[in-house]
Structure formats: C-alpha cells, structure tokens
Design a protein around this motif. Structure first.
Motif, PDB file in Angstrom:
ATOM      1  N   SER A   1      19.995  19.228 -14.360  1.00 35.77           N
ATOM      2  CA  SER A   1      19.878  17.774 -14.251  1.00 35.77           C
ATOM      3  C   SER A   1      19.207  17.175 -15.480  1.00 35.77           C
ATOM      4  CB  SER A   1      19.088  17.401 -12.984  1.00 35.77           C
ATOM      5  OG  SER A   1      19.724  17.888 -11.824  1.00 35.77           O
ATOM      6  N   ALA A   2      19.403  15.858 -15.639  1.00 39.09           N
ATOM      7  CA  ALA A   2      18.832  15.125 -16.759  1.00 39.09           C
ATOM      8  C   ALA A   2      17.365  14.794 -16.495  1.00 39.09           C
ATOM      9  CB  ALA A   2      19.619  13.846 -17.020  1.00 39.09           C
ATOM     10  N   ASP A   3      16.631  14.559 -17.574  1.00 39.31           N
ATOM     11  CA  ASP A   3      15.215  14.191 -17.501  1.00 39.31           C
ATOM     12  C   ASP A   3      15.053  12.835 -18.182  1.00 39.31           C
ATOM     13  OD1 ASP A   3      12.500  13.972 -17.406  1.00 39.31           O
ATOM     14  OD2 ASP A   3      12.060  15.922 -18.309  1.00 39.31           O
ATOM     15  N   TYR A   4      15.173  11.759 -17.390  1.00 42.31           N
ATOM     16  CA  TYR A   4      15.126  10.413 -17.961  1.00 42.31           C
ATOM     17  C   TYR A   4      13.693  10.005 -18.317  1.00 42.31           C
ATOM     18  CZ  TYR A   4      19.880  10.248 -16.201  1.00 42.31           C
ATOM     19  OH  TYR A   4      21.198  10.522 -15.955  1.00 42.31           O
TER      20      TYR A   4
ATOM     21  N   ASP B   1      23.147   8.012  -8.857  1.00 40.65           N
ATOM     22  CA  ASP B   1      21.733   7.691  -8.987  1.00 40.65           C
ATOM     23  C   ASP B   1      20.924   8.962  -9.208  1.00 40.65           C
ATOM     24  OD1 ASP B   1      19.447   6.247  -9.085  1.00 40.65           O
ATOM     25  OD2 ASP B   1      19.240   5.963  -6.923  1.00 40.65           O
ATOM     26  N   SER B   2      19.905   8.846 -10.027  1.00 45.52           N
ATOM     27  CA  SER B   2      19.003   9.954 -10.330  1.00 45.52           C
ATOM     28  C   SER B   2      17.598   9.391 -10.486  1.00 45.52           C
ATOM     29  CB  SER B   2      19.426  10.675 -11.616  1.00 45.52           C
ATOM     30  OG  SER B   2      20.717  11.235 -11.488  1.00 45.52           O
ATOM     31  N   PRO B   3      16.585  10.231 -10.342  1.00 48.74           N
ATOM     32  CA  PRO B   3      15.210   9.745 -10.498  1.00 48.74           C
ATOM     33  C   PRO B   3      14.979   9.116 -11.867  1.00 48.74           C
ATOM     34  CG  PRO B   3      15.217  11.907  -9.457  1.00 48.74           C
ATOM     35  CD  PRO B   3      16.620  11.635  -9.888  1.00 48.74           C
ATOM     36  N   ASP B   4      14.382   7.923 -11.877  1.00 48.23           N
ATOM     37  CA  ASP B   4      13.979   7.202 -13.085  1.00 48.23           C
ATOM     38  C   ASP B   4      15.156   6.742 -13.941  1.00 48.23           C
ATOM     39  OD1 ASP B   4      11.288   7.645 -12.436  1.00 48.23           O
ATOM     40  OD2 ASP B   4      11.311   9.590 -13.431  1.00 48.23           O
ATOM     41  N   LYS B   5      16.369   6.761 -13.416  1.00 50.20           N
ATOM     42  CA  LYS B   5      17.521   6.339 -14.210  1.00 50.20           C
ATOM     43  C   LYS B   5      17.546   4.817 -14.360  1.00 50.20           C
ATOM     44  CE  LYS B   5      22.477   7.273 -14.629  1.00 50.20           C
ATOM     45  NZ  LYS B   5      23.636   7.959 -13.997  1.00 50.20           N
ATOM     46  N   ALA B   6      17.405   4.096 -13.257  1.00 51.21           N
ATOM     47  CA  ALA B   6      17.386   2.635 -13.332  1.00 51.21           C
ATOM     48  C   ALA B   6      16.147   2.130 -14.076  1.00 51.21           C
ATOM     49  CB  ALA B   6      17.451   2.042 -11.926  1.00 51.21           C
ATOM     50  N   GLU B   7      15.018   2.822 -13.925  1.00 50.25           N
ATOM     51  CA  GLU B   7      13.804   2.413 -14.617  1.00 50.25           C
ATOM     52  C   GLU B   7      13.971   2.526 -16.136  1.00 50.25           C
ATOM     53  OE1 GLU B   7      14.015   4.279 -12.082  1.00 50.25           O
ATOM     54  OE2 GLU B   7      12.811   3.359 -10.485  1.00 50.25           O
ATOM     55  N   LEU B   8      14.661   3.577 -16.591  1.00 51.25           N
ATOM     56  CA  LEU B   8      14.913   3.719 -18.022  1.00 51.25           C
ATOM     57  C   LEU B   8      15.777   2.570 -18.538  1.00 51.25           C
ATOM     58  CD1 LEU B   8      14.800   5.299 -20.671  1.00 51.25           C
ATOM     59  CD2 LEU B   8      16.742   6.662 -19.865  1.00 51.25           C
TER      60      LEU B   8
END
Length: 757
Positions: free
Chosen positions: A145-148, A176-183
């Motif tokens: 997985s990605a690390d945003y 959706d992934s953790p911290d994706k929208a926040e980035l």
C-alpha cells in the motif's frame, strides 16, 4: 555636314516589322498562371503551419505556466490499470515537451533501504521531458500500500519546488486510503490539483482461500456496482498450468462475495495459486503454501473397533482434521500399504508386533507418527516415542492430589506453534511425564505452567515423531475440544513431508523463496527481503507477498487478507478537479503539414516538366530542379518529424545498441515468458540499486530474427516441446559467445542432454 546639314526626308515604312521575331530572355512575373500562384501559396501556408507545431487531440492536463508536479500512485491498486497509467504519463510528458515545462515526479509507495527499514523515494526533479520519459519506463507498481503521510512530509521539505510548481497532476484511482484526502487538501495550498483516474473503476482482491470438505471456499472483496458482474477464477498448478477455471457472479451493491467450488481432493492438492483472469495484480493472486496441501492421515484402529466406538473416541480429532486432511480409519498394516502421510495412534499401537519393521521403514523414509496417551489403565509402550517416559502418569486435581489443574505456557520459539495465542481456559488434569533428559528442552513444543512437557517431538531420519502427553478425548484435558487443537493440527500437518528436518530447522523465521511483483508475477527474492515470523506481517517492502520457507514449512504471505474497505471511494475536497485517462493519442500535425507540402512540391515540379516541355538536361531546367531540391528537403524534414528517436520503452535494435539492457529468449510459452521477463526485470532493478550500471527495460528476443550482440547477458529457459534452432540461429548464438557474450541456460529442474545444448 554639320555646317550645311541636309534637310530631313520623310520615309514611310512598317515599323512594327522590326519587332517581328524579337525574343526576350527576361520573364514577366505576371505571366505565371493563377493555379501555380495558388499552389505555391498553399505550400508556403503549410510550411508556416508546420513551424507552429500544431497538435490534434491535445490533452491539456495542466496550465502552461510553471513546473508540473506528477504524483504517480504506484501502489498495489494501480497494477490492474497500469497500461492506462503509462498512457497518461506519456501524454503528460508530451505536453511538457510542447509547452517547454520542467517536471517533478513523486511516488507514493515506500522502498526498502538500509538493513531493515524502508522509506519513500525522494522526489525527482526538475527534469526535462526526455528525462521524464526515461524515468517513467523504470516506474513499476509495488505489491503493497501507499504511504501518503510520508509523501506529505517529503513535499513539505521541498519549498523551492513548491514555489516553482504551477500545477499538480495526481495519477490515482478512486479507492479511499488513509490520509489520501488529507494530502489533497494540503496540496491545494501549493497549486491546483487534477486527479487523473483510469476509465475502469473495478477493484477486486482475493481476501481468503480455504479448504472445505468438498473443495474450497474463496472470499472476494470488490467495489460496489449498480449492476452484477462476472469474473473468472483461475487455479494454477506447480508449472503455471491452468487446472481450473470457475465463473463467479458478483452481486450488485455488495462489496464482498463468497464462492464455494466443489473439487476432488487430488485436484485441490495440486493448486499452487488462484488468480482472476484478465486482472494482473498482487491483490488478485492468492498463493496456497504448504498448509493448503491436504495430507492423508491414517488413524490406527483395531480390527474389532466398530464405527460407533471410533466416532466416540476420535470425535474431537476427526473434527479438527477433516477440514484439512483426508482421514482414514484402518488397521496399521492397511494404512502403511495405502501410503498415508501421517499416522495417528492413541495408546499402544495396535498391530505393532507384525508391522514393527514396516512402520520403522515408513518413518525413516519421511513419515510422521503422532501419538496420544491412552486410557489410564494402559501404557503406550517405549517404542517410537520422541522422549523417554516415566512409569504411570501424573494426576492433578484428583481425590488423591491437592494440586490444581495446570495451564499452558506460551509456545517456545523453537516450536512450530510459536506465535499462536494460548487461551486462558485450556487446562490439563492428567499427563504423561517425560524423563528430564538433557535434550528435553529442544524436544518440547508445548509445556505447562510448571515447565513439564505437554507436546514433544523429535526427528527420526527423514521422518518425525510427535507425542501429545494427553488423550485425544476430553478426559485428561479440554485441549481436544478447543479451537487451539485445530490450530495445532494446522501447524503439524504441513510438516508431514519427506525432508529430513532437524529441530534446529523447525524455526519460526522463514526466508523468502519466491516473491510477487505488483502485477502478481513471481520472481526470485533479493537480499533486501527479510524472513518472516509468525504471526505473518502485513506485506511491505521488506516482506512482499510470496512464499516463505521450504518444503513442509512453506507459508504463503498474501496481500488480500491485509486489505480492508477496498470498495469505499475517496471523497475529494472541493477545488480538486478530476478527469479520466483518454486513449486518444496526441497527433503532431507538423509532420502531416510537411508531408502535404512535399506532395504539392512534387506535383508542381511534375506540372512544370509537362507544360513547358523542359528536361533536366536543358538550360531551362532551373524551375524543375528547384522544385525537386525543395521536395528532397521537405522529405527529410517530414521523416525527421514523423519518425523521431525511439522512446526508452521501445525494443528495437538501434536503441538496444545505444542503451544497454538484459534480454531473455522467448519460448512461446506465455507463463514462462512472463516469469522470464519478471525475473530479468528484477535483476535489472537490483543492478541499478547496487551498481553503477544504468540498464534499460528488458527485451524478449528471438535468435532467428534478432541481433544478439547488443546484450551483455541473455537468459535462456528450457521448456518442453521447444523446437531446435535453425543453422542461422545457431551461428548467431555461437558468434555471440565467441565475441564475449554470456548466456544463462536454465534447465528448470529438467534433465537436459548435452547434445541438445
């Protein structure tokens, strides 16, 4: 004459006759026909348009002011649509070339660094469009997985980049992934953001795959859709051959589907991996490992034991074994003749007297014998035991004892059960006591709170002996009726394989044997991949999905079980624009304009030759010669525009000569060719990391048609049914070797005759 000039005389004559036959070498421009003037104006117009470099189907991804920051989301979810991602990346590079913009490139997934850590790659840039294309060729999806959050930190550490960036292009899906929208919210403070997503939005992963009494059960996670869909599951064997294709219907408005597939036991045992047809991703590839293989377990029964007695005594044992093994109840001699993998006996081994030598030979050749204590009135003997036992047994909590029932300690590190949680409600009221020999600790797989062994084991040549110091029914302990008993058997059964493993080899640290890339293709691991321990970790750069451990201890680390909520779509903040990848290629109209001008110049020259009846050998050949020379110049210009230098992704011979790369011989066998490509790509990546070699993408070559001298190393996998090479191909191979080339021939565990090579 001057003093007395004669008087002038008037003479009448036709003055116009003097002009008769007069020829002039000067051409009057007004004599050019109107069609020629229009034609040459059209040629000039086409040349002016070509100089402006017009583009058809221009994809304006970003504004033409400032640099472009490209965020390439190369996590596991990008692999299924990687072809579209590459199309978008190439289109962005073309736009940067047209607009003379510099490019910054950021990745979203971490890479292995150092001895045991990993981090996100640094942001690369500023780059020219040509360097951008070269970097895109080396970009590959990763099976984790990605690390945003880490990407946000990297971007904040580049203030000079943030000031120069005029637009941000983020290639990612809608998952959706953790911290994706926040980035995305943080990036809006730097520059406008455009989300570029693939046209296909289907996301799917194999979450679990389990054996059942009738076959196997698969659980698929996927995104929600208003319409039902159908996918095909492909089960492959050891050599990559497809042994099962099964259609699965995904219901509408659901994010999980369970499918039960009825299979014979022998076909289920042959399955090495299960994937989804048409979707190449590590999430859609589920490998089985040694635990998947269903062992044949034989329970030693007396000839006089009826079905009622067997079902009563071995009820808990049967419930623990039947989902994962083919259980047979028969006398010892019959079981040995049938060639079972595991023998189970409670109490004394029935029929041992006549079958002693046969049982010893079976164990020495790799069989596993698992023994349990019998009832309290009998002993289990002294033969075929991993430890020496004391006479009698030990009783806790009885009328003649004031000791309380004992509980289990955590499993030691040398035990295959290490990492399994021990429930607090497991108690033991009676056990067989082992003699405190010097090697008792190394032979103990499980012990009670007072340190006495509960499960012991020892190798015997190629086989193994295992002893449960309690009965398989619930009178000495409640262990057989617990879920822990099932988990213990899940660990024991994979150990039943004909390999001589000592206790020191039965460790919980398992090195990688094969690992998967982002597309789900297996390849050999590199030195940066660490062994796994139970419980299995989440896939990461240090522990990518794959097979860890050898033979009976091989375990499969899959990506699917670690994925959650893949059906949920991301909610982008306001101000973020989105668009889809288009398949329309940008067409450079300059080449077409030059080609049209070239054709018109040839037409002009041809008309001049016909109408004026001139030849290139006469003195009035200047017009035609000028047209021909202009046509030649336009021909060269059009060829230069229409056929530019090949990109780094091309696989033609001139590029292989200019940019060194590795190669493999194409066999015509698709699974083998994919494996060869993945392996050589992995080798190329390792050489880039650990040496100064800057190798380009791998080529698949055919010695019948391709030149071999451009490649420093050629990998040649041997396959069944491969046709022999022609004399021309053999001469090329011999010339390649004589000139210093290297060919790595892989027999792939096959017997190869030297004459064939």
């Amino acid at each position: 004459i001057r003093s007395a000039p004669r008087s002038p005389k008037t003479i009448v004559f036709p003055a116009a006759r003097i002009l008769r036959g007069l020829k002039s070498n000067r051409r009057d421009i007004q004599r050019a026909p109107i069609w020629q003037t229009i034609l040459r104006c059209l040629i000039l117009t086409l040349l002016i348009i070509a100089a402006a470099r017009p583009v058809m189907n221009r994809n304006d991804f970003a504004a033409d002011d400032g640099a472009i920051l490209i965020i390439a989301d190369n996590g596991w979810d990008s692999a299924a649509n990687w072809r579209q991602y590459r199309t978008a990346l190439d289109q962005i590079a073309n736009q940067a070339r047209f607009d003379l913009q510099t490019v910054y490139i950021a990745q979203t997934v971490p890479e292995a660094t150092g001895a045991s850590t990993w981090k996100l790659p640094d942001i690369v840039g500023p780059l020219s469009p040509a360097d951008t294309t070269s970097l895109f060729d080396r970009l590959q999806p990763r099976p984790w997985s990605a690390d945003y959050t880490a990407l946000s930190d990297l971007i904040s550490e580049r203030p000079e980049m943030n000031r120069s960036v005029g637009s941000i292009l983020w290639l990612t899906g809608q998952m959706d992934s953790p911290d994706k929208a926040e980035l995305a919210s943080e990036l809006l403070d730097i520059a406008p953001i455009t989300i570029i997503s693939p046209t296909t939005t289907d996301r799917i992963a194999i979450r679990s795959l389990n054996r059942s009494g009738t076959g196997m059960v698969a659980t698929l996670s996927h995104n929600r859709d208003d319409l039902p869909r159908t996918v095909n599951l492909l089960a492959r064997g050891e050599r990559g051959n497809v042994i099962l294709r099964h259609s699965v219907d995904l219901a509408a408005n659901t994010d999980q589907s369970d499918v039960a597939i009825m299979l014979p036991s022998d076909i289920s045992n042959a399955i090495q991996s299960v994937g989804i047809e048409g979707i190449e991703s590590a999430a859609t590839m589920f490998q089985t490992g040694a635990r998947w293989q269903q062992r044949r377990v034989g329970v030693v029964a007396s000839s006089g034991d009826g079905p009622g007695v067997l079902s009563d005594q071995y009820f808990f044992l049967d419930r623990a074994l039947s989902p994962y093994a083919d259980v047979t109840y028969a006398p010892l001699g019959t079981l040995l003749e049938n060639g079972v993998d595991v023998l189970v006996s409670a109490g004394p081994i029935s029929g041992l007297g006549s079958q002693f030598d046969a049982l010893e030979r079976w164990i020495n050749q790799g069989g596993m014998l698992v023994r349990f204590a019998g009832d309290s009135s009998s002993q289990i003997g002294n033969d075929f035991l991993p430890v020496r036992l004391r006479l009698g047994n030990r009783d806790f909590g009885g009328s003649m004892s004031w000791e309380k029932p004992k509980r289990l300690l955590d499993f030691p590190e040398n035990s295959p059960f290490h990492g399994i949680a021990v429930p607090d409600d497991i108690t033991v009221t009676r056990q067989l006591l082992a003699e405190p020999d010097p090697d008792i600790v190394s032979k103990t797989w499980a012990r009670l709170t007072d340190g006495t062994p509960l499960i012991t084991s020892a190798p015997r040549n190629a086989g193994r002996l295992v002893l449960f110091h309690v009965t398989p029914w619930a009178d000495w302990s409640n262990l057989p009726m617990s879920g822990l008993f099932v988990e213990l058997w899940q660990k024991i059964l994979p150990l039943a394989s004909p390999s001589n493993r000592s206790d020191a080899e039965l460790q919980s640290s398992l090195p990688a044997q094969t690992v998967l890339d982002g597309f789900g293709h297996p390849h050999q691991p590199d030195a940066l991949i660490l062994p796994v321990q139970t419980p299995l970790p989440t896939p990461s750069p240090r522990h990518p999905p794959g097979i860890y451990g050898e033979n009976g201890q091989a375990v499969a680390l899959n990506l699917g079980p670690s994925l959650t909520d893949i059906g949920r779509d991301v909610v982008w903040p306001s101000g973020v624009s989105t668009r889809e990848v288009t398949d329309q290629s940008q067409i450079d109209l300059a080449a077409l304009c030059l080609l049209a001008a070239f054709i018109l110049v040839l037409f002009d020259a041809l008309i001049l030759l016909v109408l004026n009846h001139v030849s290139l050998r006469r003195s009035r050949r200047s017009n035609a010669l000028t047209s021909v020379l202009l046509a030649v110049i336009l021909t060269g210009a059009s060829i230069a525009v229409m056929h530019p230098l090949p990109s780094a992704a091309a696989t033609n011979l001139p590029e292989a000569a200019l940019q060194p790369r590795l190669a493999y011989l194409e066999t015509g066998n698709a699974p083998v060719d994919r494996l060869s490509h993945a392996g050589m790509t992995g080798l190329t990546e390792i050489l880039r990391r650990r040496s100064a070699a800057d190798l380009n993408s791998v080529d698949g070559i055919n010695p019948e048609t391709d030149e071999l001298s451009f490649y420093p190393l050629i990998y040649w996998p041997l396959v069944d049914g491969q046709e022999p090479f022609s004399e021309r191909a053999q001469d090329r191979l011999n010339r390649y070797l004589n000139n210093g080339g290297m060919i790595l021939i892989d027999s792939r565990d096959r017997e190869v005759e030297p004459a064939r090579l």
